[in-house]
Design an enzyme around this catalytic site. Structure first.
Site, mmCIF file in Angstrom:
data_model
loop_
_atom_site.group_PDB
_atom_site.id
_atom_site.type_symbol
_atom_site.label_atom_id
_atom_site.label_comp_id
_atom_site.label_asym_id
_atom_site.label_seq_id
_atom_site.Cartn_x
_atom_site.Cartn_y
_atom_site.Cartn_z
ATOM 1 N N LYS A 39 6.925 -4.512 -6.673
ATOM 2 C CA LYS A 39 5.420 -4.459 -7.239
ATOM 3 C C LYS A 39 5.222 -5.303 -8.616
ATOM 4 O O LYS A 39 6.105 -5.609 -8.898
ATOM 5 C CB LYS A 39 5.234 -2.936 -7.505
ATOM 6 C CG LYS A 39 3.936 -2.562 -7.500
ATOM 7 C CD LYS A 39 3.251 -2.090 -6.301
ATOM 8 C CE LYS A 39 1.892 -1.745 -6.131
ATOM 9 N NZ LYS A 39 1.548 -1.218 -4.968
ATOM 10 N N GLY A 64 -13.496 7.192 3.748
ATOM 11 C CA GLY A 64 -13.304 5.834 3.410
ATOM 12 C C GLY A 64 -12.354 4.912 4.392
ATOM 13 O O GLY A 64 -12.667 5.551 5.730
ATOM 14 N N VAL A 68 -9.401 5.135 5.277
ATOM 15 C CA VAL A 68 -8.431 5.703 5.973
ATOM 16 C C VAL A 68 -8.872 6.852 6.968
ATOM 17 O O VAL A 68 -8.686 7.094 7.944
ATOM 18 C CB VAL A 68 -7.193 6.290 4.857
ATOM 19 C CG1 VAL A 68 -6.060 7.441 5.826
ATOM 20 C CG2 VAL A 68 -6.445 5.328 4.141
#
Ligand code: NAD
Length: 367
Positions: free
Chosen positions: A76, A183, A185
């Site tokens: 990340k 939204g 998902v």
């Protein structure tokens, strides 16, 4: 936070802090574990981002990629900047500087992606500056990107729900389903699951919650959401308080909005047979254990919602939309089944089973 406070047998392998004094770019990259392949993980731009936050997110990616059976490790990165206080041009300038600084390890050990405050425009800049299209995923379609709007994560969550239903002998046709969040998902999982014959009885968004025991029509719901901004304006239906969604007698409950929605306060009221975690950490681990003890089948977040990272992998190997749907379906179904079977066999929670499987895969690759 010093490295010795969080480093363990899994990583991190590299913690890189970069600084470009001319541009004013301050960045962080944590490559947690590359046993299975280059570390995959998004670029988060936020003023508060620090090494520990980036490390925690990188570690999550290590488990998620291993469990999804992708040839990726976990990583990340973060750029310390306030996106609301800089121009779009400055933002891109910073992203380009970050990309230049990571060239020695990207894409060989790190493959970037969008995260908070970075999207396809930033990915285009990042990849072009790096010179390799494999430097990141989430690029615009013209550059080989697979758009987020195709709903890969929701499609994966839906497939996970099908496997969970099969696991307890529940017929999906007519099964009652509630989805928190409408939204990216939540809307796609609602679409796919109703197309398969399930009865979507309750849906919520940040503005309200709508319930109809006879089922909500997905197309109409989507239209109402687009036209009025909230699912609560759907008719016919009863407007409920948002928390009521978790208390309904359901076959399948899908939290697909925000973290910590089932807590010590409402866990006793949850009556669903199955919970498929579309959102990240909708149930804290200690509460998830209570849910497990109540005999509710929970498919953990990193098993069910890996469709997005699987879609990134398809982009990385140059695949198209059709490949994406096929690969997400195959991988999510297979891994959900493996996790649920192991959990049953070893009398452990699905999360424990999933962690065990992810660790085995990484350990085998580290040998
Ligand atoms: P989104 O911003 O597109 O949608 C979030 C939805 O949740 C919106 O409909 C919003 O109105 C609703 N919401 C917010 N607060 C709510 C509340 N209190 N009650 C009910 N609804 C509420 O976000 P998304 O991309 O759909 O992501 C949803 C969750 O899934 C997040 O936890 C995210 O981290 C996780 N996730 C997303 C992806 C992805 O590819 N999009 C991948 C993995 C995990």
């Amino acid at each position: 936070m010093e490295l010795q406070h969080f480093a363990d047998e899994w990583g991190p392998e590299k913690v890189i802090e970069t600084y470009d004094s001319k541009i004013g770019m301050k960045g962080i990259l944590v490559i947690d574990n590359t046993a299975l392949g280059p570390g995959k993980g998004g670029i988060r731009m936020a003023p508060w981002v620090d090494v520990f936050e980036v490390f925690k997110l990188a570690r999550t990616m290590t488990w998620k990629c291993a469990l999804a059976e992708l040839p990726f490790g976990g990583a990340k990165s973060g750029i310390i900047a306030d996106p609301s206080k800089i121009s779009k041009e400055k933002k891109l300038e910073i992203v380009r500087a970050f990309s230049r600084s990571l060239k020695p390890v990207c894409p060989s050990m790190y493959v970037a992606a969008p995260d908070m405050a970075t999207g396809e425009v930033e990915m285009e800049a990042f990849a072009k500056e790096n010179g390799s299209m494999q430097a990141c995923t989430g690029k615009p379609k013209e550059m080989g990107g697979i758009p987020h709007e195709l709903g890969s994560t929701g499609f994966g969550v839906y497939n996970s729900a099908l496997v969970a239903a099969e696991h307890i002998g529940l017929k999906i046709n007519g099964a009652s389903v509630a989805v928190q969040g409408f939204g990216n998902v939540g809307s796609f999982v609602s679409k796919f699951i109703t197309e398969k014959g399930a009865k979507l009885v309750c849906v919520s968004d940040s503005d309200g919650c709508i319930y109809n025991e006879d089922g909500l029509d997905f197309e109409k719901l989507n239209q109402i959401k687009n036209e009025t901004g909230s699912v609560k304006n759907y008719k016919p239906g009863k407007i409920l308080n948002n928390e009521r969604l978790f208390e309904l007698k359901l076959d399948i409950l899908i939290p697909a909005a925000i973290p910590d929605v089932i807590t010590n306060k409402n866990v006793d009221k949850v009556k669903s047979k199955i919970i498929v975690e579309g959102a990240n950490i909708p149930i804290a681990p200690e509460v998830e254990r209570i849910v497990y003890k109540k005999n509710i089948l929970v498919v953990p977040d990193f098993v069910a919602n890996a469709g997005g990272v699987i879609s990134s992998y398809v982009e990385y190997i140059g695949g198209n939309e059709k490949d994406m749907f096929k690969i997400v379906e195959d991988k999510i179904r297979r891994n959900t089944k493996i996790v649920l079977d192991r959990a049953e066999e070893k009398k452990m929670s699905p999360r424990e089973a999933a962690m065990e499987i992810a660790k085995e895969r990484i350990k085998n690759a580290m040998k």
